[in-house]
Design a protein around this motif. Sequence first.
Motif, PDB file in Angstrom:
ATOM      1  N   UNK A 187      27.552  11.128  24.112  1.00 25.29           N
ATOM      2  CA  UNK A 187      27.354   9.725  23.726  1.00 25.29           C
ATOM      3  C   UNK A 187      27.086   9.675  22.234  1.00 25.29           C
ATOM      4  N   UNK A 188      27.613   8.646  21.571  1.00 29.78           N
ATOM      5  CA  UNK A 188      27.477   8.471  20.125  1.00 29.78           C
ATOM      6  C   UNK A 188      26.787   7.139  19.862  1.00 29.78           C
ATOM      7  N   UNK A 189      25.655   7.200  19.150  1.00 31.02           N
ATOM      8  CA  UNK A 189      24.875   6.000  18.844  1.00 31.02           C
ATOM      9  C   UNK A 189      24.717   5.871  17.332  1.00 31.02           C
ATOM     10  N   UNK A 190      24.881   4.667  16.779  1.00 31.90           N
ATOM     11  CA  UNK A 190      24.701   4.501  15.332  1.00 31.90           C
ATOM     12  C   UNK A 190      23.261   4.784  14.934  1.00 31.90           C
ATOM     13  N   UNK A 191      23.089   5.475  13.813  1.00 27.70           N
ATOM     14  CA  UNK A 191      21.757   5.830  13.332  1.00 27.70           C
ATOM     15  C   UNK A 191      21.043   4.597  12.794  1.00 27.70           C
ATOM     16  N   UNK A 192      19.715   4.567  12.975  1.00 21.54           N
ATOM     17  CA  UNK A 192      18.902   3.471  12.448  1.00 21.54           C
ATOM     18  C   UNK A 192      18.779   3.604  10.940  1.00 21.54           C
ATOM     19  N   UNK A 193      18.763   2.457  10.249  1.00 22.93           N
ATOM     20  CA  UNK A 193      18.569   2.461   8.800  1.00 22.93           C
ATOM     21  C   UNK A 193      17.153   2.920   8.475  1.00 22.93           C
ATOM     22  N   UNK A 194      16.962   3.400   7.255  1.00 24.99           N
ATOM     23  CA  UNK A 194      15.636   3.869   6.847  1.00 24.99           C
ATOM     24  C   UNK A 194      14.645   2.723   6.878  1.00 24.99           C
ATOM     25  N   UNK A 195      13.418   3.015   7.310  1.00 25.66           N
ATOM     26  CA  UNK A 195      12.363   2.003   7.394  1.00 25.66           C
ATOM     27  C   UNK A 195      12.008   1.502   5.991  1.00 25.66           C
ATOM     28  N   UNK A 196      11.947   0.204   5.838  1.00 27.26           N
ATOM     29  CA  UNK A 196      11.602  -0.370   4.538  1.00 27.26           C
ATOM     30  C   UNK A 196      10.113  -0.236   4.269  1.00 27.26           C
ATOM     31  N   UNK A 197       9.730  -0.151   3.000  1.00 19.18           N
ATOM     32  CA  UNK A 197       8.329  -0.131   2.609  1.00 19.18           C
ATOM     33  C   UNK A 197       8.048  -1.302   1.709  1.00 19.18           C
ATOM     34  N   UNK A 198       6.808  -1.627   1.580  1.00 20.76           N
ATOM     35  CA  UNK A 198       6.397  -2.764   0.753  1.00 20.76           C
ATOM     36  C   UNK A 198       5.722  -2.236  -0.495  1.00 20.76           C
ATOM     37  N   UNK A 199       6.272  -2.594  -1.645  1.00 16.65           N
ATOM     38  CA  UNK A 199       5.660  -2.191  -2.904  1.00 16.65           C
ATOM     39  C   UNK A 199       5.612  -0.685  -3.079  1.00 16.65           C
ATOM     40  N   UNK A 200       6.530   0.056  -2.389  1.00 18.28           N
ATOM     41  CA  UNK A 200       6.578   1.501  -2.541  1.00 18.28           C
ATOM     42  C   UNK A 200       5.507   2.224  -1.781  1.00 18.28           C
ATOM     43  N   UNK A 201       4.649   1.530  -1.054  1.00 17.43           N
ATOM     44  CA  UNK A 201       3.586   2.179  -0.308  1.00 17.43           C
ATOM     45  C   UNK A 201       3.771   1.922   1.158  1.00 17.43           C
ATOM     46  N   UNK A 202       3.156   2.741   1.994  1.00 15.75           N
ATOM     47  CA  UNK A 202       3.241   2.540   3.437  1.00 15.75           C
ATOM     48  C   UNK A 202       2.648   1.196   3.778  1.00 15.75           C
ATOM     49  N   UNK A 203       3.325   0.495   4.721  1.00 13.94           N
ATOM     50  CA  UNK A 203       2.898  -0.864   5.044  1.00 13.94           C
ATOM     51  C   UNK A 203       1.616  -0.894   5.851  1.00 13.94           C
ATOM     52  N   UNK A 204       1.185   0.251   6.371  1.00 13.41           N
ATOM     53  CA  UNK A 204      -0.009   0.275   7.207  1.00 13.41           C
ATOM     54  C   UNK A 204      -1.227   0.747   6.419  1.00 13.41           C
ATOM     55  N   UNK A 205      -1.273   0.427   5.121  1.00 14.64           N
ATOM     56  CA  UNK A 205      -2.430   0.817   4.313  1.00 14.64           C
ATOM     57  C   UNK A 205      -3.694   0.176   4.869  1.00 14.64           C
ATOM     58  N   UNK A 206      -4.827   0.854   4.705  1.00 21.33           N
ATOM     59  CA  UNK A 206      -6.103   0.362   5.230  1.00 21.33           C
ATOM     60  C   UNK A 206      -6.586  -0.848   4.446  1.00 21.33           C
ATOM     61  N   UNK A 207      -7.366  -1.694   5.149  1.00 20.49           N
ATOM     62  CA  UNK A 207      -7.942  -2.849   4.491  1.00 20.49           C
ATOM     63  C   UNK A 207      -9.133  -2.456   3.628  1.00 20.49           C
ATOM     64  N   UNK A 208      -9.616  -3.417   2.865  1.00 18.26           N
ATOM     65  CA  UNK A 208     -10.762  -3.197   1.963  1.00 18.26           C
ATOM     66  C   UNK A 208     -11.826  -4.255   2.213  1.00 18.26           C
ATOM     67  N   UNK A 209     -12.118  -4.475   3.447  1.00 12.80           N
ATOM     68  CA  UNK A 209     -13.179  -5.411   3.795  1.00 12.80           C
ATOM     69  C   UNK A 209     -12.748  -6.850   3.857  1.00 12.80           C
ATOM     70  N   UNK A 210     -11.441  -7.129   3.830  1.00 17.61           N
ATOM     71  CA  UNK A 210     -10.974  -8.510   3.952  1.00 17.61           C
ATOM     72  C   UNK A 210     -11.385  -9.065   5.329  1.00 17.61           C
ATOM     73  N   UNK A 211     -11.690 -10.351   5.368  1.00 17.82           N
ATOM     74  CA  UNK A 211     -12.161 -10.938   6.615  1.00 17.82           C
ATOM     75  C   UNK A 211     -10.988 -11.567   7.369  1.00 17.82           C
ATOM     76  N   UNK A 212     -10.867 -11.175   8.633  1.00 23.13           N
ATOM     77  CA  UNK A 212      -9.776 -11.642   9.495  1.00 23.13           C
ATOM     78  C   UNK A 212     -10.380 -12.452  10.634  1.00 23.13           C
ATOM     79  N   UNK A 213      -9.971 -13.699  10.762  1.00 23.04           N
ATOM     80  CA  UNK A 213     -10.384 -14.539  11.885  1.00 23.04           C
ATOM     81  C   UNK A 213      -9.384 -14.322  13.019  1.00 23.04           C
TER      82      UNK A 213
END
Length: 511
Positions: free
Chosen positions: A368-394
């Motif tokens: 079976x032949x499946x098209x490869x997934x495109x490379x995952x995009x990043x935001x601002x050159x950094x991993x998108x799952x960077x840790x928070x810095x105490x921001x408040x989330x409701x």
Amino acid sequence: MAIAPPVLRVLLVEDSELDAELVLDQLRDDGLDLEWRRVEDEPAFVGSLATFAPDIVISDLSMPEFSGYRALEIARDTAPRVPFLFVSGTIGEDAAVEALRRGATDYVLKDNLTRLASAVRRALAEIEEKRARDAAEAELLRVQRYESLALLASGLSHDLRNVLQPIAMGVAMLRDDPNEEIRKVGRLIEESTQRGLEIVASMLSFARGSRAAVHRVSIASLIDGLVMLLRGSLARDVELVVDAPDRALEVEGNATELQQCLLNLCLNGAQAMPGGGTLRVASRTLALDAGFFEPGETVAPGDYLRIAITDSGVGMSQEVQERLFKPFFTTKEKGTGLGLLSCRRILANHGGVIRIDSAPGKGSTFSIYLPMAAAEATVGGAAATALGRGERVLVVIERESKLVMLQDIIESSGYVVSPADNGTVAMQSIERDGLPDVVLMDGHMTLMTGVMTASHLLEQDYRGPLILIAAPTERATIEPDLPPLPRIRFIDRPVDPDQLLRVLAEEVRAR
């Protein structure tokens, strides 16, 4: 009126050869092409109903060795859809009424045979109409059964999703545990839960008549799951050899459907080795050019993943290979002939194709032949799952278990959470603690809807990001009524912790 069959198969119940010839001549004179058989006793009649399979029965009423009424009784019991006409010289008004009451289609007097052909054509038209009506009723019942099954699938999938979603969110807390054994168990739970959620998605796609959602699928995880399923299915004399894939390989698709396809191919390969042998699963990447694709396939050159399943079994002739994807064709005693057809459909939905290499006595390879997934995009050159810095989330979620789970996940990533189990409590939190940096909210709430809560946020002068949790089918009903907040994002239900943290990080950076 319906046209008679090209060749009308007539079973005559008649003791007189002359009368039989008169009946047949009358039908031929009307342009009917006949194939006929004459019988004059019960054993011959019963046997002819089974072996001759007539389109119509034409019977005399009174015969020395056989009764027309008895013939009618047998015909109604064994061939109820075959029209039955009486042709008699002795039938009176009372006998005619009795014949129709017992199930005869019509009757014709022997001294008025000119009416016979039109009676035959009318009888054939009536039975054709009845068959069409029966088919329509059967189709209606089938549709109703599918509708009932769809409702059941929708209800079950909703309940299962509510059970599995908190587990999926809780698994994220095990990833960073210092104990390797706990992390290992967490990975196993995560994979199993994800498979369960994908099954739920497949149930929902069936119930709604749509395709299951696609996402990035790790080939290593796909193969690992396949091996787990095969361990309890392969005979002891079948050796399974798996060439470990690159763990970075990913395709876009639905893992449950792809695993179904691979499992089907592997089990087919195992069954092709009745005396045992080797089943190998190997994967690699390669580039396909336009010349690779066959007529009828979408020509899409590019990078593909090839997964090859090879058995050392009996192999197949070229003639068998050409028929493999025809509906209901099977080489197995109890096969349905739909497995490979389903596999090709799944691959086509994923933009993939399948190839076969086989010969008698030399085994088979299904690739079976499946098209490869495109490379995952990043935001601002950094991993998108960077840790928070105490921001408040409701976080506004009505179901307490989900609210607690999401709070733990978000707080473990460096944010401060203000939990609220409905829109009213969320407004009270803002009055007490001020405006949050980000609002995460369930788009579907009952005490105060997501739209109403969003409107109250705007009234409180909140201009930050709003992240709404909603299934794709819910968005169409929510979006038109949302207030004009500057930044509104949707994330899928059920919540994927990685997607949640990635979107949260993106929105914090974009403030």
